[in-house]
Scaffold this motif. Structure first.
Motif, PDB file in Angstrom:
ATOM      1  N   ARG A  95       0.845  -1.065   0.065  1.00 45.49           N
ATOM      2  CA  ARG A  95       0.033  -0.149   0.176  1.00 45.49           C
ATOM      3  C   ARG A  95       0.822   1.443   0.003  1.00 45.49           C
ATOM      4  N   SER A  96       1.894   1.308  -0.926  1.00 45.77           N
ATOM      5  CA  SER A  96       2.758   2.401  -0.797  1.00 45.77           C
ATOM      6  C   SER A  96       2.523   3.367  -1.592  1.00 45.77           C
ATOM      7  N   TYR A  97       1.412   3.461  -2.303  1.00 43.01           N
ATOM      8  CA  TYR A  97       0.736   4.529  -3.171  1.00 43.01           C
ATOM      9  C   TYR A  97      -0.614   4.062  -3.351  1.00 43.01           C
ATOM     10  N   LYS A  98      -1.422   4.914  -3.879  1.00 47.01           N
ATOM     11  CA  LYS A  98      -2.819   4.728  -4.227  1.00 47.01           C
ATOM     12  C   LYS A  98      -2.922   4.864  -5.851  1.00 47.01           C
ATOM     13  N   ALA A  99      -4.077   3.901  -6.322  1.00 47.33           N
ATOM     14  CA  ALA A  99      -4.093   3.800  -7.743  1.00 47.33           C
ATOM     15  C   ALA A  99      -5.738   3.990  -8.084  1.00 47.33           C
ATOM     16  N   LYS A 100      -6.031   4.601  -9.072  1.00 46.83           N
ATOM     17  CA  LYS A 100      -7.374   4.875  -9.574  1.00 46.83           C
ATOM     18  C   LYS A 100      -7.961   3.458 -10.272  1.00 46.83           C
ATOM     19  N   LEU A 101      -9.203   3.341 -10.268  1.00 45.54           N
ATOM     20  CA  LEU A 101      -9.830   2.038 -11.052  1.00 45.54           C
ATOM     21  C   LEU A 101      -9.094   1.770 -12.381  1.00 45.54           C
ATOM     22  N   PRO A 102      -8.987   2.764 -13.132  1.00 45.85           N
ATOM     23  CA  PRO A 102      -8.457   2.147 -14.445  1.00 45.85           C
ATOM     24  C   PRO A 102      -7.180   1.625 -14.545  1.00 45.85           C
ATOM     25  N   LEU A 103      -6.183   2.250 -13.566  1.00 48.27           N
ATOM     26  CA  LEU A 103      -4.801   1.681 -13.392  1.00 48.27           C
ATOM     27  C   LEU A 103      -4.739   0.337 -12.755  1.00 48.27           C
ATOM     28  N   ARG A 104      -5.755   0.033 -11.583  1.00 47.19           N
ATOM     29  CA  ARG A 104      -5.803  -1.129 -10.806  1.00 47.19           C
ATOM     30  C   ARG A 104      -6.259  -2.123 -11.926  1.00 47.19           C
ATOM     31  N   ILE A 105      -6.980  -1.842 -12.761  1.00 45.44           N
ATOM     32  CA  ILE A 105      -7.584  -2.853 -13.617  1.00 45.44           C
ATOM     33  C   ILE A 105      -6.481  -3.278 -14.647  1.00 45.44           C
ATOM     34  N   PHE A 106      -5.525  -2.292 -14.965  1.00 44.62           N
ATOM     35  CA  PHE A 106      -4.450  -2.641 -16.029  1.00 44.62           C
ATOM     36  C   PHE A 106      -3.612  -3.653 -15.228  1.00 44.62           C
ATOM     37  N   LEU A 107      -3.156  -3.211 -13.733  1.00 42.09           N
ATOM     38  CA  LEU A 107      -2.378  -3.973 -13.057  1.00 42.09           C
ATOM     39  C   LEU A 107      -2.588  -5.196 -12.828  1.00 42.09           C
ATOM     40  N   ALA A 108      -4.082  -5.554 -12.494  1.00 40.52           N
ATOM     41  CA  ALA A 108      -4.645  -6.929 -12.406  1.00 40.52           C
ATOM     42  C   ALA A 108      -4.506  -7.834 -13.462  1.00 40.52           C
ATOM     43  N   ALA A 109      -4.654  -7.204 -14.678  1.00 45.23           N
ATOM     44  CA  ALA A 109      -4.658  -7.897 -16.011  1.00 45.23           C
ATOM     45  C   ALA A 109      -3.274  -8.350 -16.153  1.00 45.23           C
ATOM     46  N   ALA A 110      -2.311  -7.149 -15.690  1.00 48.23           N
ATOM     47  CA  ALA A 110      -0.803  -7.618 -16.085  1.00 48.23           C
ATOM     48  C   ALA A 110      -0.445  -8.596 -14.862  1.00 48.23           C
ATOM     49  N   ASN A 111      -1.080  -8.656 -14.005  1.00 52.77           N
ATOM     50  CA  ASN A 111      -0.594  -9.603 -12.850  1.00 52.77           C
ATOM     51  C   ASN A 111      -1.181 -11.050 -13.327  1.00 52.77           C
ATOM     52  N   SER A 112      -2.061 -11.049 -13.923  1.00 49.54           N
ATOM     53  CA  SER A 112      -2.710 -12.300 -14.497  1.00 49.54           C
ATOM     54  C   SER A 112      -1.945 -12.981 -15.730  1.00 49.54           C
ATOM     55  N   MET A 113      -1.360 -11.887 -16.439  1.00 51.07           N
ATOM     56  CA  MET A 113      -0.340 -12.093 -17.392  1.00 51.07           C
ATOM     57  C   MET A 113       0.978 -12.840 -16.691  1.00 51.07           C
ATOM     58  N   ALA A 114       1.487 -12.410 -15.486  1.00 57.22           N
ATOM     59  CA  ALA A 114       2.559 -13.176 -14.716  1.00 57.22           C
ATOM     60  C   ALA A 114       2.245 -14.536 -14.343  1.00 57.22           C
ATOM     61  N   PHE A 115       0.937 -14.784 -13.937  1.00 55.33           N
ATOM     62  CA  PHE A 115       0.511 -16.004 -13.837  1.00 55.33           C
ATOM     63  C   PHE A 115       1.467 -16.424 -12.519  1.00 55.33           C
ATOM     64  N   GLN A 116       1.371 -16.000 -11.297  1.00 57.73           N
ATOM     65  CA  GLN A 116       2.113 -16.325 -10.029  1.00 57.73           C
ATOM     66  C   GLN A 116       1.295 -16.209  -8.867  1.00 57.73           C
ATOM     67  N   ASN A 117       0.124 -16.847  -9.014  1.00 57.80           N
ATOM     68  CA  ASN A 117      -1.050 -16.784  -8.167  1.00 57.80           C
ATOM     69  C   ASN A 117      -1.751 -15.470  -7.979  1.00 57.80           C
ATOM     70  N   ASP A 118      -3.068 -15.577  -7.705  1.00 63.53           N
ATOM     71  CA  ASP A 118      -3.802 -14.332  -7.975  1.00 63.53           C
ATOM     72  C   ASP A 118      -3.120 -13.341  -6.881  1.00 63.53           C
ATOM     73  N   ILE A 119      -3.609 -12.054  -7.392  1.00 64.13           N
ATOM     74  CA  ILE A 119      -3.250 -10.990  -6.149  1.00 64.13           C
ATOM     75  C   ILE A 119      -3.578 -10.964  -4.692  1.00 64.13           C
ATOM     76  N   TYR A 120      -4.442 -11.529  -4.390  1.00 66.82           N
ATOM     77  CA  TYR A 120      -4.882 -11.726  -3.013  1.00 66.82           C
ATOM     78  C   TYR A 120      -3.963 -12.800  -2.320  1.00 66.82           C
ATOM     79  N   GLU A 121      -3.800 -14.055  -2.731  1.00 61.69           N
ATOM     80  CA  GLU A 121      -2.635 -15.035  -2.400  1.00 61.69           C
ATOM     81  C   GLU A 121      -1.266 -14.678  -2.525  1.00 61.69           C
ATOM     82  N   TRP A 122      -1.026 -13.662  -3.418  1.00 60.06           N
ATOM     83  CA  TRP A 122       0.543 -13.315  -3.780  1.00 60.06           C
ATOM     84  C   TRP A 122       0.629 -12.429  -2.520  1.00 60.06           C
ATOM     85  N   CYS A 123      -0.379 -11.563  -2.305  1.00 59.78           N
ATOM     86  CA  CYS A 123      -0.146 -10.262  -1.300  1.00 59.78           C
ATOM     87  C   CYS A 123      -0.003 -11.046   0.079  1.00 59.78           C
TER      88      CYS A 123
END
Length: 325
Positions: A95-123
């Motif tokens: 939580r070192s910065y805040k991101a608005k919805l469009p950026l969070r959607i992009f980062l979630a899609a990019a995280n799925s491209m990474a395929f290293q467990n979903d965001i919840y489990e990774w964090c």
């Protein structure tokens, strides 16, 4: 800003490994002696072996692929890395910065491209890693050796302490984010689309690359390289390098890892100041992820970047650093 830094430091103290024990204490020694049961996850052994064999084969396809396909694979690698570094790591874990919805959607899609467990489990696992670093509760405990902390931890069932400590952490902020919840719900589908289908489809459709080359270069090779540079943060950056901020912890400053993991190799700094959005005192230097976050702030898509003050950094160096720079 200095007051904000101090408040941020207090909020993140738990994730920095402040568990009430000095490294190398008797409690630490007893904990390391309690070896976990070696239960192999053979599915992961087989899949990771096949993946790496596929990546080696992919190298033989480079001469026959179009240069545009090489560039596309590299672009996919950068997006993949940002999904982990700017997304799961710096935004959602710390939580070192805040991101608005469009950026969070992009980062979630990019995280799925990474395929290293979903965001919840990774964090969740990453927060456990920080709070209980180099103990049995650390998912990739580096005191168990390079191989274990790099990839071996995926070949074994998690130590019971990982699950036990993970359940005690407050992850309500993750569950309160609809983007995180949505990605977790549809994770497998999003991985198929982002990690494998889209990287393969684009070169084939837009410039006539063969599906075979597209799949092995933009999906398999890119994915394997991205996995390994992320794992180097867990392994090499916990074993090799200097410790200018805290000589009492294992994480190190490792330039090689910094280059490969687009800014995540300033690891002694990061474990000393986990709330700092830049993960480094040097700002943009060798830190493409910080450049990306700053650019998103300039666009108005991100805000509230947390930073450690110069006074805080210098005081920590004098108090616990190893004297290096």
């Amino acid at each position: 800003m200095e007051n904000q830094d101090k408040i941020a430091g207090e909020e993140e103290e738990e994730m920095s490994g402040a568990n009430g024990r000095a490294p190398g204490s008797a409690a630490d020694s007893r904990q390391r002696q309690a070896e976990p049961e070696q239960r192999m996850v053979w599915k992961n052994v087989v899949l990771m072996s096949l993946l790496h064999l596929g990546a080696v084969y992919s190298l033989t396809l480079l001469p026959q692929a179009e240069p545009r396909t090489w560039l596309w694979a590299y672009l996919c690698f950068i997006v993949t890395a940002l999904g982990v570094t700017a997304g799961a790591h710096r935004l959602w874990s710390h939580r070192s910065y805040k991101a608005k919805l469009p950026l969070r959607i992009f980062l979630a899609a990019a995280n799925s491209m990474a395929f290293q467990n979903d965001i919840y489990e990774w964090c969740r696992d990453h927060r456990v890693h920080h709070k209980y670093s180099e103990s049995n509760a650390d998912p990739h405990n580096a005191t168990r050796g390079f191989f274990f902390s790099h990839i071996g931890w995926l070949f074994l069932r998690k130590h019971p302490d990982v699950a036990e400590k993970g359940k005690k952490l407050d992850v309500s902020d993750l569950l309160a984010d609809p983007v995180v919840v949505f990605q977790r719900k549809y994770y497998k589908t999003s991985v198929l689309i982002m990690c494998f289908f889209m990287p393969t489809f684009i070169p084939w459709y837009f410039w006539g690359e063969t599906l075979w080359n597209s799949y092995f270069l933009a999906s398999i090779l890119r994915y394997t390289v991205a996995l390994n540079v992320t794992w180097l943060v867990n392994s090499a950056a916990h074993m090799y390098g200097n410790r200018p901020y805290d000589k009492n912890i294992n994480p190190r400053e490792n330039r090689f890892v910094t280059f490969g993991a687009i800014g995540e190799g300033f690891h002694n700094y990061h474990h000393s100041f986990p709330f700092d959005y830049s993960t480094s005192e040097f700002g943009l230097q060798l830190n493409p992820t910080t450049c990306f976050i700053d650019f998103m702030c300039w666009l108005g898509l991100a805000s509230d970047r947390k930073r450690a003050s110069k006074q805080m950094i210098e005081a920590r160096k004098l108090r616990t650093g190893d004297g290096s720079t």
